[in-house]
Motif scaffolding. Sequence first.
Motif, PDB file in Angstrom:
ATOM      1  N   ALA A  13      21.491 -14.717 -48.077  1.00  0.00           N
ATOM      2  CA  ALA A  13      21.845 -13.293 -48.112  1.00  0.00           C
ATOM      3  C   ALA A  13      21.917 -12.863 -49.569  1.00  0.00           C
ATOM      4  CB  ALA A  13      23.196 -13.088 -47.422  1.00  0.00           C
ATOM      5  N   ARG A  14      21.145 -11.845 -49.913  1.00  0.00           N
ATOM      6  CA  ARG A  14      21.117 -11.393 -51.306  1.00  0.00           C
ATOM      7  C   ARG A  14      21.805 -10.037 -51.449  1.00  0.00           C
ATOM      8  NH1 ARG A  14      15.135 -13.023 -53.637  1.00  0.00           N
ATOM      9  NH2 ARG A  14      14.169 -13.032 -51.608  1.00  0.00           N
ATOM     10  N   SER A  15      22.595  -9.910 -52.513  1.00  0.00           N
ATOM     11  CA  SER A  15      23.170  -8.598 -52.824  1.00  0.00           C
ATOM     12  C   SER A  15      22.054  -7.742 -53.433  1.00  0.00           C
ATOM     13  CB  SER A  15      24.316  -8.751 -53.822  1.00  0.00           C
ATOM     14  OG  SER A  15      23.787  -9.222 -55.054  1.00  0.00           O
ATOM     15  N   PRO A  16      22.190  -6.414 -53.433  1.00  0.00           N
ATOM     16  CA  PRO A  16      21.153  -5.592 -54.070  1.00  0.00           C
ATOM     17  C   PRO A  16      21.024  -5.980 -55.551  1.00  0.00           C
ATOM     18  CG  PRO A  16      22.695  -4.237 -52.816  1.00  0.00           C
ATOM     19  CD  PRO A  16      23.273  -5.620 -52.871  1.00  0.00           C
ATOM     20  N   PRO A  17      19.801  -6.099 -56.065  1.00  0.00           N
ATOM     21  CA  PRO A  17      19.629  -6.456 -57.483  1.00  0.00           C
ATOM     22  C   PRO A  17      20.296  -5.415 -58.380  1.00  0.00           C
ATOM     23  CG  PRO A  17      17.532  -6.540 -56.301  1.00  0.00           C
ATOM     24  CD  PRO A  17      18.515  -5.907 -55.384  1.00  0.00           C
ATOM     25  N   GLU A  18      20.946  -5.883 -59.445  1.00  0.00           N
ATOM     26  CA  GLU A  18      21.536  -4.930 -60.399  1.00  0.00           C
ATOM     27  C   GLU A  18      20.963  -5.184 -61.784  1.00  0.00           C
ATOM     28  OE1 GLU A  18      25.648  -5.575 -61.586  1.00  0.00           O
ATOM     29  OE2 GLU A  18      25.706  -7.397 -60.386  1.00  0.00           O
ATOM     30  N   LEU A  19      20.872  -4.115 -62.547  1.00  0.00           N
ATOM     31  CA  LEU A  19      20.395  -4.248 -63.923  1.00  0.00           C
ATOM     32  C   LEU A  19      21.581  -4.586 -64.811  1.00  0.00           C
ATOM     33  CD1 LEU A  19      17.830  -1.373 -64.612  1.00  0.00           C
ATOM     34  CD2 LEU A  19      17.440  -3.820 -64.908  1.00  0.00           C
ATOM     35  N   ILE A  20      21.474  -5.684 -65.543  1.00  0.00           N
ATOM     36  CA  ILE A  20      22.518  -6.038 -66.521  1.00  0.00           C
ATOM     37  C   ILE A  20      22.002  -5.578 -67.885  1.00  0.00           C
ATOM     38  CG2 ILE A  20      23.822  -7.928 -67.567  1.00  0.00           C
ATOM     39  CD1 ILE A  20      24.447  -8.453 -64.842  1.00  0.00           C
ATOM     40  N   ALA A  21      22.665  -4.592 -68.425  1.00  0.00           N
ATOM     41  CA  ALA A  21      22.255  -4.053 -69.732  1.00  0.00           C
ATOM     42  C   ALA A  21      23.011  -4.780 -70.850  1.00  0.00           C
ATOM     43  CB  ALA A  21      22.563  -2.552 -69.772  1.00  0.00           C
ATOM     44  N   PRO A  22      22.525  -4.681 -72.098  1.00  0.00           N
ATOM     45  CA  PRO A  22      23.280  -5.284 -73.213  1.00  0.00           C
ATOM     46  C   PRO A  22      24.715  -4.739 -73.235  1.00  0.00           C
ATOM     47  CG  PRO A  22      21.100  -4.576 -73.951  1.00  0.00           C
ATOM     48  CD  PRO A  22      21.274  -4.057 -72.551  1.00  0.00           C
ATOM     49  N   ALA A  23      25.663  -5.590 -73.618  1.00  0.00           N
ATOM     50  CA  ALA A  23      27.092  -5.238 -73.583  1.00  0.00           C
ATOM     51  C   ALA A  23      27.426  -4.052 -74.489  1.00  0.00           C
ATOM     52  CB  ALA A  23      27.923  -6.461 -73.974  1.00  0.00           C
ATOM     53  N   VAL A  24      26.667  -3.871 -75.561  1.00  0.00           N
ATOM     54  CA  VAL A  24      26.863  -2.716 -76.460  1.00  0.00           C
ATOM     55  C   VAL A  24      25.479  -2.138 -76.765  1.00  0.00           C
ATOM     56  CG1 VAL A  24      28.968  -3.663 -77.517  1.00  0.00           C
ATOM     57  CG2 VAL A  24      26.744  -4.132 -78.565  1.00  0.00           C
ATOM     58  N   PRO A  25      25.412  -0.880 -77.243  1.00  0.00           N
ATOM     59  CA  PRO A  25      24.099  -0.298 -77.547  1.00  0.00           C
ATOM     60  C   PRO A  25      23.322  -1.164 -78.555  1.00  0.00           C
ATOM     61  CG  PRO A  25      25.806   1.378 -77.581  1.00  0.00           C
ATOM     62  CD  PRO A  25      26.512   0.066 -77.447  1.00  0.00           C
ATOM     63  N   THR A  26      22.002  -1.233 -78.366  1.00  0.00           N
ATOM     64  CA  THR A  26      21.148  -2.092 -79.205  1.00  0.00           C
ATOM     65  C   THR A  26      20.008  -1.256 -79.794  1.00  0.00           C
ATOM     66  OG1 THR A  26      19.950  -2.691 -77.187  1.00  0.00           O
ATOM     67  CG2 THR A  26      21.634  -4.231 -77.937  1.00  0.00           C
ATOM     68  N   TRP A 106      17.212  -7.822 -64.479  1.00  0.00           N
ATOM     69  CA  TRP A 106      17.661  -7.799 -63.083  1.00  0.00           C
ATOM     70  C   TRP A 106      18.451  -9.065 -62.777  1.00  0.00           C
ATOM     71  CZ3 TRP A 106      17.629  -3.521 -60.408  1.00  0.00           C
ATOM     72  CH2 TRP A 106      16.693  -2.516 -60.721  1.00  0.00           C
ATOM     73  N   PHE A 107      19.575  -8.872 -62.086  1.00  0.00           N
ATOM     74  CA  PHE A 107      20.419 -10.004 -61.696  1.00  0.00           C
ATOM     75  C   PHE A 107      20.707  -9.880 -60.196  1.00  0.00           C
ATOM     76  CE2 PHE A 107      24.385 -12.215 -60.872  1.00  0.00           C
ATOM     77  CZ  PHE A 107      24.266 -13.370 -61.636  1.00  0.00           C
ATOM     78  N   VAL A 108      20.521 -10.970 -59.476  1.00  0.00           N
ATOM     79  CA  VAL A 108      20.749 -10.975 -58.029  1.00  0.00           C
ATOM     80  C   VAL A 108      21.803 -12.032 -57.706  1.00  0.00           C
ATOM     81  CG1 VAL A 108      19.692 -11.284 -55.751  1.00  0.00           C
ATOM     82  CG2 VAL A 108      18.344 -10.308 -57.636  1.00  0.00           C
ATOM     83  N   ASP A 109      22.820 -11.621 -56.977  1.00  0.00           N
ATOM     84  CA  ASP A 109      23.873 -12.530 -56.517  1.00  0.00           C
ATOM     85  C   ASP A 109      23.522 -12.874 -55.061  1.00  0.00           C
ATOM     86  OD1 ASP A 109      26.214 -13.798 -55.938  1.00  0.00           O
ATOM     87  OD2 ASP A 109      27.529 -12.128 -56.474  1.00  0.00           O
ATOM     88  N   ALA A 110      23.454 -14.148 -54.723  1.00  0.00           N
ATOM     89  CA  ALA A 110      23.014 -14.528 -53.373  1.00  0.00           C
ATOM     90  C   ALA A 110      23.884 -15.651 -52.818  1.00  0.00           C
ATOM     91  CB  ALA A 110      21.551 -14.965 -53.405  1.00  0.00           C
ATOM     92  N   ILE A 148      10.800  -8.833 -68.489  1.00  0.00           N
ATOM     93  CA  ILE A 148      10.858  -9.963 -69.425  1.00  0.00           C
ATOM     94  C   ILE A 148      11.711 -11.096 -68.864  1.00  0.00           C
ATOM     95  CG2 ILE A 148      11.645 -10.656 -71.749  1.00  0.00           C
ATOM     96  CD1 ILE A 148      10.766  -7.818 -72.651  1.00  0.00           C
ATOM     97  N   LEU A 149      12.746 -10.759 -68.090  1.00  0.00           N
ATOM     98  CA  LEU A 149      13.596 -11.813 -67.539  1.00  0.00           C
ATOM     99  C   LEU A 149      14.307 -11.293 -66.289  1.00  0.00           C
ATOM    100  CD1 LEU A 149      14.834 -14.763 -68.647  1.00  0.00           C
ATOM    101  CD2 LEU A 149      16.895 -13.398 -68.612  1.00  0.00           C
ATOM    102  N   MET A 150      14.431 -12.168 -65.282  1.00  0.00           N
ATOM    103  CA  MET A 150      15.236 -11.877 -64.092  1.00  0.00           C
ATOM    104  C   MET A 150      15.985 -13.158 -63.725  1.00  0.00           C
ATOM    105  SD  MET A 150      12.656  -9.759 -61.596  1.00  0.00           S
ATOM    106  CE  MET A 150      11.333 -10.951 -61.595  1.00  0.00           C
ATOM    107  N   VAL A 151      17.173 -12.989 -63.126  1.00  0.00           N
ATOM    108  CA  VAL A 151      18.021 -14.133 -62.770  1.00  0.00           C
ATOM    109  C   VAL A 151      18.545 -13.953 -61.348  1.00  0.00           C
ATOM    110  CG1 VAL A 151      20.108 -15.448 -63.362  1.00  0.00           C
ATOM    111  CG2 VAL A 151      18.781 -14.347 -65.184  1.00  0.00           C
ATOM    112  N   GLN A 152      18.544 -15.022 -60.553  1.00  0.00           N
ATOM    113  CA  GLN A 152      19.245 -15.014 -59.268  1.00  0.00           C
ATOM    114  C   GLN A 152      20.142 -16.235 -59.197  1.00  0.00           C
ATOM    115  OE1 GLN A 152      17.151 -14.146 -55.583  1.00  0.00           O
ATOM    116  NE2 GLN A 152      18.276 -15.726 -54.493  1.00  0.00           N
TER     117      GLN A 152
END
Length: 433
Positions: A13-26, A106-110, A148-152
């Motif tokens: 079961a996968r949660s909806p993918p979320e975009l993880i942005a840099p912690a501060v403006p870059t 993109w980060f997916v919690d499953a 460039i990168l995605m994580v699950q």
Amino acid sequence: MSNSSMTSTPTIARSPPELIAPAVPTPGGTLPLSSIDRTAGGAGLVNLIQVFPPPSFTTARKSQDAAAALVAMRDGLARTLVPYYPVAGRVAPSGLAVNCTGEGVWFVDAAASCTLADVDGLDSSPLLIPGELLLPRPAPGQKLDGLILMVQATRFTCGGFAVGISFSHAVFDGQGAAQFLTAVGELARGLQVPSVTPVWHRDAVPDPPSPPPPQLTEFRLVAQVADISAESIARVKDEFNQAAATSTGEVCSTFDAVTAVVFKCRALALASAPPDDSDVRIAFAAGTRHLLRGVLPAVEGYYGNCVYLACVTRAGKAVREASLAELVGAVREAKEAVPARFAGWMRGVDHYDVPLDYSTVTVSDWSRVGFHEVDYGFGAPGYVFPLNDHVNFVASLNYIRPPAARRGGIRVVLRCVEELHAAAFAVELAKLA
């Protein structure tokens, strides 16, 4: 399967993918990719799975600690995207640069419906759970182009994890991707800054004129796995060391031994295919970071592509009849030629000239690039493997470390023969494994 009550296919079961942005403006803007990046970019996204055995949490704390570990991992990712801000951008449609948009990854919690043991620790071939369920995908309607990168992160009911990574080969080579993931782990575990400072500087890499891109053919490659035992590797090393002792005093590495074995076995399996006098080749990506000292402002921390394709070319009949010691010698020769060939390439006088047809097999050695040392907060992975069944235009081999239970030796993940030659290849490998 270890759990007799498990009759149904495991689900994820996968949660909806979320975009993880840099912690501060870059910073924004556009950064050029290097000429080596642009060559590698044709490989698109590279997929790998890191398998983490259940940490030694008590049962009561398992779900609580797993949830906390994932929060820390997400936070580590957001903070790592600050020094590695290009990774939060997108590869430009031209494939020549990265647009630093800061959009994020993109980060997916499953969550899986079974234990890792139920699916043999993801160690069986074919996998007991569809591999694509372990790999991250963007939200519906979002394009894969330019990512460039995605994580699950997939939690199993035993407390173990599988972390699926997809990375763009235009931005990272294996060592570069491992460096980034190591930084995510460090910041997830509480470090303030990564132990290695990232370096972009792609524009410092020379840009010699390149030959036209190779003609690619779509093959119907069969996925196979072979374990080459530590004993077999030692035997090949001894054979080479005895043969070489009188002449050169060279030493055979594990890479040399395994490459000689797979080269010979594939040539034997293909015996019925090309005429005896036609060439067969084994090509491998040789790391060249050390050869860019003085060219790059800093080599330590450079996460772009830093490889040169070395190649052994021999008549098929010669490879079939050669001793393994002779083939080790040929592999070593190709390795030793890399500094001169790479220098020639930087001056524009030497080109990559490896034909990517069925006569060529290409090797990537993942056993030592750093994927096995990454710790996101739940220990180091017990097993790391590629999952690139979508790549059918290059006959390829990946060297990886066998799962912890079978340490010693090298596991070879093979996608390098078609159905016609698969059985013969497996038989030849079994003789030498």
